[in-house]
Design an enzyme around this catalytic site. Structure first.
Site, mmCIF file in Angstrom:
data_model
loop_
_atom_site.group_PDB
_atom_site.id
_atom_site.type_symbol
_atom_site.label_atom_id
_atom_site.label_comp_id
_atom_site.label_asym_id
_atom_site.label_seq_id
_atom_site.Cartn_x
_atom_site.Cartn_y
_atom_site.Cartn_z
ATOM 1 N N ASP A 72 -4.719 -39.257 6.420
ATOM 2 C CA ASP A 72 -3.835 -40.633 6.602
ATOM 3 C C ASP A 72 -3.718 -40.801 8.247
ATOM 4 O O ASP A 72 -2.454 -40.703 8.832
ATOM 5 C CB ASP A 72 -2.498 -40.225 5.748
ATOM 6 C CG ASP A 72 -1.688 -41.587 6.044
ATOM 7 O OD1 ASP A 72 -2.209 -42.623 5.979
ATOM 8 O OD2 ASP A 72 -0.533 -41.386 5.828
ATOM 9 N N SER A 80 11.207 -43.971 9.957
ATOM 10 C CA SER A 80 11.678 -44.298 8.493
ATOM 11 C C SER A 80 10.493 -44.796 7.684
ATOM 12 O O SER A 80 9.754 -45.955 8.324
ATOM 13 C CB SER A 80 12.757 -45.206 8.551
ATOM 14 O OG SER A 80 13.095 -45.435 7.339
ATOM 15 N N SER A 129 8.604 -45.115 3.649
ATOM 16 C CA SER A 129 9.116 -45.472 2.058
ATOM 17 C C SER A 129 9.393 -44.119 1.493
ATOM 18 O O SER A 129 10.486 -44.348 0.543
ATOM 19 C CB SER A 129 7.813 -45.965 1.348
ATOM 20 O OG SER A 129 6.730 -45.271 1.523
ATOM 21 N N ALA A 183 10.356 -40.906 3.148
ATOM 22 C CA ALA A 183 11.071 -40.017 3.820
ATOM 23 C C ALA A 183 11.503 -40.704 5.244
ATOM 24 O O ALA A 183 10.941 -41.792 5.817
ATOM 25 C CB ALA A 183 10.436 -38.692 4.062
ATOM 26 N N GLN A 184 12.322 -40.315 6.134
ATOM 27 C CA GLN A 184 12.554 -40.702 7.193
ATOM 28 C C GLN A 184 12.785 -39.361 8.154
ATOM 29 O O GLN A 184 13.070 -38.222 7.626
ATOM 30 C CB GLN A 184 13.853 -41.401 7.297
ATOM 31 C CG GLN A 184 15.203 -40.996 7.297
ATOM 32 C CD GLN A 184 16.184 -41.964 7.183
ATOM 33 O OE1 GLN A 184 15.877 -43.338 6.795
ATOM 34 N NE2 GLN A 184 17.537 -41.769 7.686
ATOM 35 N N LYS A 201 12.303 -33.941 8.607
ATOM 36 C CA LYS A 201 12.039 -34.832 7.625
ATOM 37 C C LYS A 201 13.023 -34.682 6.371
ATOM 38 O O LYS A 201 12.895 -33.925 5.889
ATOM 39 C CB LYS A 201 10.536 -34.853 7.350
ATOM 40 C CG LYS A 201 9.956 -35.931 6.564
ATOM 41 C CD LYS A 201 8.434 -35.787 6.768
ATOM 42 C CE LYS A 201 7.952 -36.952 6.008
ATOM 43 N NZ LYS A 201 6.358 -37.164 6.014
#
Length: 513
Positions: free
Chosen positions: A281, A126, A128, A130-131, A146
């Site tokens: 990222d 989880s 900020s 999506a989870q 997702k």
């Protein structure tokens, strides 16, 4: 609602003493004493970077994500603040399962039980925006799903508006504001986070990275199941890996850790210099390791890209740095446009030498690749240039890769690992390999143009007889005119023969490869 949010932000700002960052640098400095009396109860003994980090964590996930992005802008913000913001972790409680069901059913206009054969209630991750839940498709295929947070677009829009207002205040009131360009930073954050709100875009990023590493020798990328992807839902292959941060578990599985570190460097430079498209990222939460030692990439919301010019000058800068050719580093900076064209080469060479010479007093394995690039970028700023965002993303990613590699293997020598790769890439760009590659790429165009050459030549010769030049030729002697036409004909024949030879060479090369 926005007024309440603004009041909350102001309270947190004063609680952590962030007003000191502004009032200490402006004409409003007398107000600092007033605020210290009013907020006598607050503790502002911590460093400015730590107080800013704690404030962003208190304000919630969007501000945490903004702080994470801000930590990458080391070309704009002080390094002590950037180092502290880099500690921000995106720990966010999951949103309710009922919301997940509602989003999926609205996206597919079908019940969840029809879309998926089985769906895990508890999310596996989880964040900020999506989870992620594990599930099975109707055919039984294990997948990861997702799902965007409900209403996240509205939350982001409101918080971005407040962030922009705060940036305007900083720009207006602080003497540092104009240099830090806070509104431009907020605009850049807006661009990145808007890209994360469209999971179809993330799916496309994932798919492209997977095609680039289709051989699967070093990197595994989950397959995207397009029939189950929507703007708020992304379905991809479920990957079975161990988080790269669990080094002890990797050793228990018999994975060669030094090789794993070297492979990570090779994967990064392959993305940057071969493909010009890289995962931007790559923190440990987005990287896993398969049980056979191959990397697994996850989360493709933030990707970077470089054009041919960026790649060429980056490689040239690094190789010149390897060879201590500071003159070439300076020339490459000017030719790439990283500094103005009228920059004095001698002055720039001296500045580069001042950065690089102290570094070479250390063993190469102790030299930070990323921080060297950062120093060059900061030097460029002194000469009047703000580095382009794609290069800043590259530098941030390089720092991540470097830190990860040395965490796996403290003896990792990034320079030794990277230099052969960069030299090979440069030879492919400017050597005979580049010539053959470019000719091969142009073959389809030549196949269209070559049959037209006789007609085009005839048209050109006919047109030349009616041109002003033909009048001058008529004025020449008969022999001179004959020589002129013969020279034209010879030039045309030579061009045709040369073209045929080039095509033959390319065909031979294609056959051999």
């Amino acid at each position: 609602m926005r007024l309440f949010r603004l009041i909350t932000i102001l309270f947190v700002t004063f609680k952590y003493g962030l007003d000191e960052l502004i009032l200490g640098h402006t004409k409003l400095r007398p107000l600092r004493s007033v605020f210290r009396v009013i907020f006598f109860w607050r503790n502002i003994e911590a460093s400015r970077g730590e107080r800013l980090r704690l404030a962003l964590e208190a304000l919630g996930p969007i501000f945490v994500k903004f702080g994470q992005m801000l930590s990458t802008r080391r070309d704009l913000i002080p390094l002590d603040i950037a180092d502290e913001l880099a500690k921000l972790q995106d720990r966010v409680p999951p949103f309710p399962y009922e919301d997940v069901v509602q989003i999926i059913e609205a996206s597919f206009a079908k019940p969840l039980s029809v879309v998926f054969e089985q769906f895990d209630v508890t999310p596996i991750a989880s964040a900020s925006v999506a989870q992620v839940h594990f599930a099975h498709l109707p055919a039984g295929k294990a997948v990861a799903v997702k799902v965007l947070r409900p209403g996240i677009a509205r939350v982001i829009e409101k918080d971005l508006a407040l962030l922009d207002s705060a940036a305007w205040l900083l720009h207006t009131l602080s003497s540092e504001g104009k240099r830090l360009k806070p509104r431009q930073v907020v605009a850049e954050f807006d661009k990145h986070i808007q890209g994360e709100l469209d999971l179809m875009l993330e799916a496309a990023n994932c798919n492209l990275l997977g095609r680039n590493f289709a051989d699967k020798k070093l990197l595994l990328v989950p397959e995207v199941y397009w029939d189950w992807c929507r703007e708020q839902v992304m379905v991809m292959e479920r990957m079975d890996g161990i988080p790269i941060s669990q080094v002890d578990k990797l050793r228990e599985l018999g994975i060669n850790i030094p090789k794993l570190a070297r492979d990570g460097v090779e994967i990064f430079f392959t993305q940057v210099f071969r493909d010009g498209f890289f995962h931007a990222d790559m923190h440990p939460g987005n990287i896993q390791v398969a049980r056979d030692g191959r990397y697994i990439a996850l989360d493709f919301g933030i990707m970077g890209s470089l054009n041919k010019t960026d790649k060429y000058y980056l490689a040239r800068n690094f190789l010149a740095f390897f060879n201590r050719d500071y003159r070439d580093v300076a020339v490459a900076h000017i030719e790439s446009g990283w500094v103005p064209a009228n920059t004095n080469v001698d002055e720039l060479e001296t500045a580069v030498r001042a950065i690089c010479e102290p570094i070479f007093d250390k063993p190469l394995k102790e030299i930070s690749f990323g921080r060297t690039l950062l120093s060059l970028f900061q030097m460029s700023r002194r000469f009047g240039v703000i580095i382009q965002p794609q290069l800043v993303m590259l530098q941030k990613t390089l720092l991540n890769i470097e830190g990860l590699g040395r965490e796996l293997d403290p003896d990792l020598d990034l320079w030794k690992t990277a230099q052969p790769f960069l030299e090979r890439w440069m030879s492919e760009q400017i050597g005979w390999r580049s010539l053959l590659k470019n000719m091969q790429a142009e073959l389809p165009n030549w196949g269209t143009i070559l049959p037209q050459l006789p007609r085009l030549v005839h048209s050109q010769l006919t047109a030349s007889l009616d041109s002003p030049l033909s009048a001058k030729i008529e004025a020449l002697s008969h022999q001179q005119r004959r020589n002129t036409y013969w020279l034209r004909l010879i030039a045309i024949v030579i061009s045709l023969v040369a073209t045929a030879q080039v095509i033959s060479l390319v065909e031979i090369w294609r056959t051999l490869h």
